[in-house]
Design a protein around this motif. Structure first.
Motif, PDB file in Angstrom:
ATOM      1  N   GLY A  80      34.318  14.480 -37.294  1.00 30.16           N
ATOM      2  CA  GLY A  80      34.578  15.878 -36.999  1.00 30.16           C
ATOM      3  C   GLY A  80      33.716  16.532 -35.953  1.00 30.16           C
ATOM      4  N   ASP A  81      32.674  15.888 -35.480  1.00 28.86           N
ATOM      5  CA  ASP A  81      31.798  16.546 -34.512  1.00 28.86           C
ATOM      6  C   ASP A  81      32.044  16.059 -33.089  1.00 28.86           C
ATOM      7  OD1 ASP A  81      30.855  14.005 -34.816  1.00 28.86           O
ATOM      8  OD2 ASP A  81      28.738  14.543 -35.033  1.00 28.86           O
ATOM      9  N   GLY A  82      33.253  15.605 -32.815  1.00 27.48           N
ATOM     10  CA  GLY A  82      33.578  15.146 -31.472  1.00 27.48           C
ATOM     11  C   GLY A  82      33.065  13.761 -31.160  1.00 27.48           C
ATOM     12  N   LYS A  83      32.793  12.967 -32.193  1.00 25.54           N
ATOM     13  CA  LYS A  83      32.301  11.609 -32.016  1.00 25.54           C
ATOM     14  C   LYS A  83      33.343  10.592 -32.488  1.00 25.54           C
ATOM     15  CE  LYS A  83      28.257  13.032 -30.602  1.00 25.54           C
ATOM     16  NZ  LYS A  83      27.861  12.888 -29.175  1.00 25.54           N
ATOM     17  N   VAL A  84      33.225   9.397 -31.954  1.00 20.99           N
ATOM     18  CA  VAL A  84      34.058   8.273 -32.365  1.00 20.99           C
ATOM     19  C   VAL A  84      33.134   7.125 -32.740  1.00 20.99           C
ATOM     20  CG1 VAL A  84      35.863   6.645 -31.679  1.00 20.99           C
ATOM     21  CG2 VAL A  84      35.936   9.003 -30.848  1.00 20.99           C
TER      22      VAL A  84
END
Length: 340
Positions: free
Chosen positions: A200-204
């Motif tokens: 959810g924090d823009g990470k993969v």
């Protein structure tokens, strides 16, 4: 260390264990992880597509050619000719049955990789890497190590793999030969789909386990003090964290990442433990960045003095690509057997 993957679990050819077998840095994942990636890709355009001007529809998680190019951007740089820096640092632990786990020494190393287009839909990854064993108290690179299990001081043999190359394809790679030592039957070709997990924090995230089992270059009849046995049993665990916006941007030809690398391996041959029960565990952070600021000054200076050529990635494919154990077998001589 750049993934460094699969080596020998041909019984599960589509599992993460059949990914890239390198040392340097492999990426893969569980079947469950792969299904997560497919679910995200098959759901159409994400709700937050084009947030902040980024088009997330470029993230084709279930396309093996997209996965090939994404992996190439992780392992190197698709701006062919440009080299990429990788780094890792942590501790080396001794593990004995029924005993406390011991922090034996530190470990720090780096690699430089370069990609080359084969012109047939595959890329060569050309890499050099070093790994140094470090005094935990002083941060100095060790030349000798007091082995508390033997009450003996031994000569340290660092890792210096030149080269450690592999081919990046739209299909999972075949197991490496390790100089002809690994002669297992090759698994069928499987489309190269990695287990991408969005958070959810823009990470993969990516995660991979690699289980290796192959004949040792250090056979106990010739290397009684260095060899842990006739077969090498090794596992490596890699975790990667990427910026989603960077991954979705095809103009970023070389991706930065942070993560961790762990390795379970027999006693290091230079420890002279022979077939004593137990093993070694590496526990490291790792990453690929556009600068080298995180490299310890003492490691940098040691490498400049002893391995200056390792600050430049190879430019041409050369064979063989050996791991540190194969290098040890070719560069070292068996230690004398202790008397008494």
């Amino acid at each position: 260390m750049q993934k460094k993957s699969n080596e020998v679990d041909s019984a599960v050819p589509n599992s993460r264990r059949n990914f890239i077998k390198t040392a340097s840095v492999a990426i893969g994942g569980t079947v469950a992880g792969a299904s997560i990636g497919k679910a995200m890709a098959s759901s159409g355009k994400p709700k937050n597509m084009k947030a902040l001007g980024v088009d997330y529809s470029t993230l084709k998680y279930d396309d093996n050619e997209w996965n090939r190019d994404a992996f190439a951007r992780i392992m190197g740089d698709l701006d062919f000719g440009k080299q990429k820096f990788g780094w890792y640092k942590g501790t080396v632990k001794g593990v004995r049955p029924g005993k406390p786990i011991d922090d034996l020494c530190g470990f720090e190393g780096f690699s430089y990789a370069r990609l080359k287009d084969n012109g047939d839909g595959t890329y060569q990854k050309l890499l050099r890497e070093v790994g140094y064993y470090i005094d935990l108290k002083t941060g100095e690179v060790l030349e000798e190590f007091y082995n508390p299990y033997l009450d003996e001081t031994v000569k340290v043999v660092h890792i210096a793999n030149d080269p450690f190359n592999h081919v990046i394809s739209a299909f999972f790679p075949q197991p490496p030969s390790y100089g002809g030592l690994n002669g297992d039957k090759k698994p069928p070709k499987i489309p190269f789909i990695m287990p991408w997990i969005e958070v959810g924090d823009g990470k993969v995230l990516l995660q991979n386990d690699i289980n290796l089992f192959y004949p040792s270059a250090l056979q106990p009849d010739k290397w009684p003090r260095e060899s842990s046995g006739k077969m090498n049993q090794v596992s490596e665990m890699f975790n990667y964290v990427f910026d989603k916006d960077d991954l979705a941007n095809p103009n970023i030809t070389g991706l930065e990442f942070s993560g961790s690398w762990s390795r379970i391996t027999p006693w290091l041959p230079w420890m002279l433990m022979g077939q004593t029960a137990g093993h070694i565990s590496y526990d490291c952070v790792q990453g690929c960045y556009n600068n080298t600021d995180m490299m310890s000054p003492k490691v940098r200076e040691y490498a400049k003095k002893h391995h200056p050529e390792f600050f430049e990635a190879p430019t041409e494919w050369k064979d063989p690509s050996w791991s540190s154990l194969e290098h040890y077998a070719h560069e070292q001589t068996p230690a004398p057997v202790k008397k008494g």
